[in-house]
Design a protein around this motif. Structure first.
Motif, PDB file in Angstrom:
ATOM      1  N   ILE A  56     -30.992  15.015  59.543  1.00  0.00           N
ATOM      2  CA  ILE A  56     -30.715  13.658  60.424  1.00  0.00           C
ATOM      3  C   ILE A  56     -32.020  13.717  61.423  1.00  0.00           C
ATOM      4  O   ILE A  56     -32.502  12.635  61.712  1.00  0.00           O
ATOM      5  N   ARG A  57     -32.373  14.929  61.889  1.00  0.00           N
ATOM      6  CA  ARG A  57     -33.412  14.960  62.884  1.00  0.00           C
ATOM      7  C   ARG A  57     -34.644  15.159  62.023  1.00  0.00           C
ATOM      8  O   ARG A  57     -35.832  15.173  62.956  1.00  0.00           O
ATOM      9  N   GLY A  58     -34.844  15.355  60.933  1.00  0.00           N
ATOM     10  CA  GLY A  58     -36.118  15.353  60.000  1.00  0.00           C
ATOM     11  C   GLY A  58     -36.729  16.570  60.282  1.00  0.00           C
ATOM     12  O   GLY A  58     -38.051  16.747  60.180  1.00  0.00           O
ATOM     13  N   ARG A  59     -36.092  17.675  60.429  1.00  0.00           N
ATOM     14  CA  ARG A  59     -36.593  19.214  60.522  1.00  0.00           C
ATOM     15  C   ARG A  59     -36.413  19.869  59.260  1.00  0.00           C
ATOM     16  O   ARG A  59     -35.699  19.612  58.507  1.00  0.00           O
ATOM     17  N   CYS A  60     -37.117  20.913  59.188  1.00  0.00           N
ATOM     18  CA  CYS A  60     -37.196  21.828  57.840  1.00  0.00           C
ATOM     19  C   CYS A  60     -35.884  22.408  57.839  1.00  0.00           C
ATOM     20  O   CYS A  60     -35.112  22.897  58.763  1.00  0.00           O
ATOM     21  N   PRO A  61     -35.215  22.360  56.604  1.00  0.00           N
ATOM     22  CA  PRO A  61     -34.004  22.773  56.360  1.00  0.00           C
ATOM     23  C   PRO A  61     -33.740  24.439  56.273  1.00  0.00           C
ATOM     24  O   PRO A  61     -32.748  24.840  56.446  1.00  0.00           O
ATOM     25  N   ARG A  62     -34.860  24.970  56.331  1.00  0.00           N
ATOM     26  CA  ARG A  62     -34.944  26.426  56.243  1.00  0.00           C
ATOM     27  C   ARG A  62     -35.011  26.953  57.841  1.00  0.00           C
ATOM     28  O   ARG A  62     -34.314  27.780  58.090  1.00  0.00           O
ATOM     29  N   CYS A  63     -36.199  26.593  58.680  1.00  0.00           N
ATOM     30  CA  CYS A  63     -36.168  27.272  59.884  1.00  0.00           C
ATOM     31  C   CYS A  63     -35.841  26.272  61.002  1.00  0.00           C
ATOM     32  O   CYS A  63     -35.489  26.611  62.245  1.00  0.00           O
ATOM     33  N   GLY A  64     -35.456  24.882  60.873  1.00  0.00           N
ATOM     34  CA  GLY A  64     -35.153  24.170  61.719  1.00  0.00           C
ATOM     35  C   GLY A  64     -36.182  23.487  62.707  1.00  0.00           C
ATOM     36  O   GLY A  64     -35.627  22.885  63.891  1.00  0.00           O
ATOM     37  N   GLN A  65     -37.495  24.031  62.725  1.00  0.00           N
ATOM     38  CA  GLN A  65     -38.287  23.659  63.525  1.00  0.00           C
ATOM     39  C   GLN A  65     -39.516  22.722  63.115  1.00  0.00           C
ATOM     40  O   GLN A  65     -39.910  21.866  63.854  1.00  0.00           O
ATOM     41  N   GLY A  66     -39.958  22.924  61.948  1.00  0.00           N
ATOM     42  CA  GLY A  66     -41.014  21.973  61.245  1.00  0.00           C
ATOM     43  C   GLY A  66     -40.530  20.668  60.866  1.00  0.00           C
ATOM     44  O   GLY A  66     -39.454  20.380  60.875  1.00  0.00           O
ATOM     45  N   HIS A  67     -41.475  19.721  61.030  1.00  0.00           N
ATOM     46  CA  HIS A  67     -41.283  18.344  60.536  1.00  0.00           C
ATOM     47  C   HIS A  67     -41.334  18.172  59.210  1.00  0.00           C
ATOM     48  O   HIS A  67     -41.940  18.749  58.471  1.00  0.00           O
TER      49      HIS A  67
END
Length: 122
Positions: free
Chosen positions: A15-26
């Motif tokens: 939902i936030r558009g973040r990387c599904p692996r690290c949660g940091q990248g766009h």
């Protein structure tokens, strides 16, 4: 990369558009265009294929209130076409366009989380 990444919930990252692996990248480089890979952990997004999933959910859930609004305007007020266009048109755009990106992010993150892949014949 030999870094261990904890499993992140798809709803939280997608939902936030973040990387599904690290949660940091766009995840996105445009409104609905996926980046080739994560700029933080390097996850290749070529696995992702949400196809028409976001549009399907928007049609099923966001367009129904727009149609109901249009029908209500017609039945209750016999609204002329210009009123329908000025009221129902913007309402439809406001309920259909914004959910597309979060839904696409959620579908891509879900594909990663659940390791979805193309079906194979046994």
């Amino acid at each position: 990369m030999d870094t261990e990444y904890p499993p992140l919930p798809p709803i939280q990252t997608g939902i936030r558009g973040r990387c599904p692996r690290c949660g940091q990248g766009h995840m996105f480089k445009g409104f609905l265009t996926l980046q080739p890979e994560c700029e933080v952990c390097g996850l290749d997004y070529s696995f992702a294929d949400p196809a028409d999933g976001p549009a399907f959910f928007v049609i099923c859930f966001a367009c129904v209130p727009s149609v109901l609004l249009g029908v209500w305007l017609e039945v209750a007020f016999s609204a002329p076409i210009w009123v329908q266009l000025l009221v129902t048109g913007p309402f439809m755009l406001a309920t259909c366009i914004p959910p597309l990106r979060p839904l696409k992010g959620w579908l891509v993150a879900s594909q990663y989380f659940y390791k979805a892949e193309e079906g194979k014949l046994a």
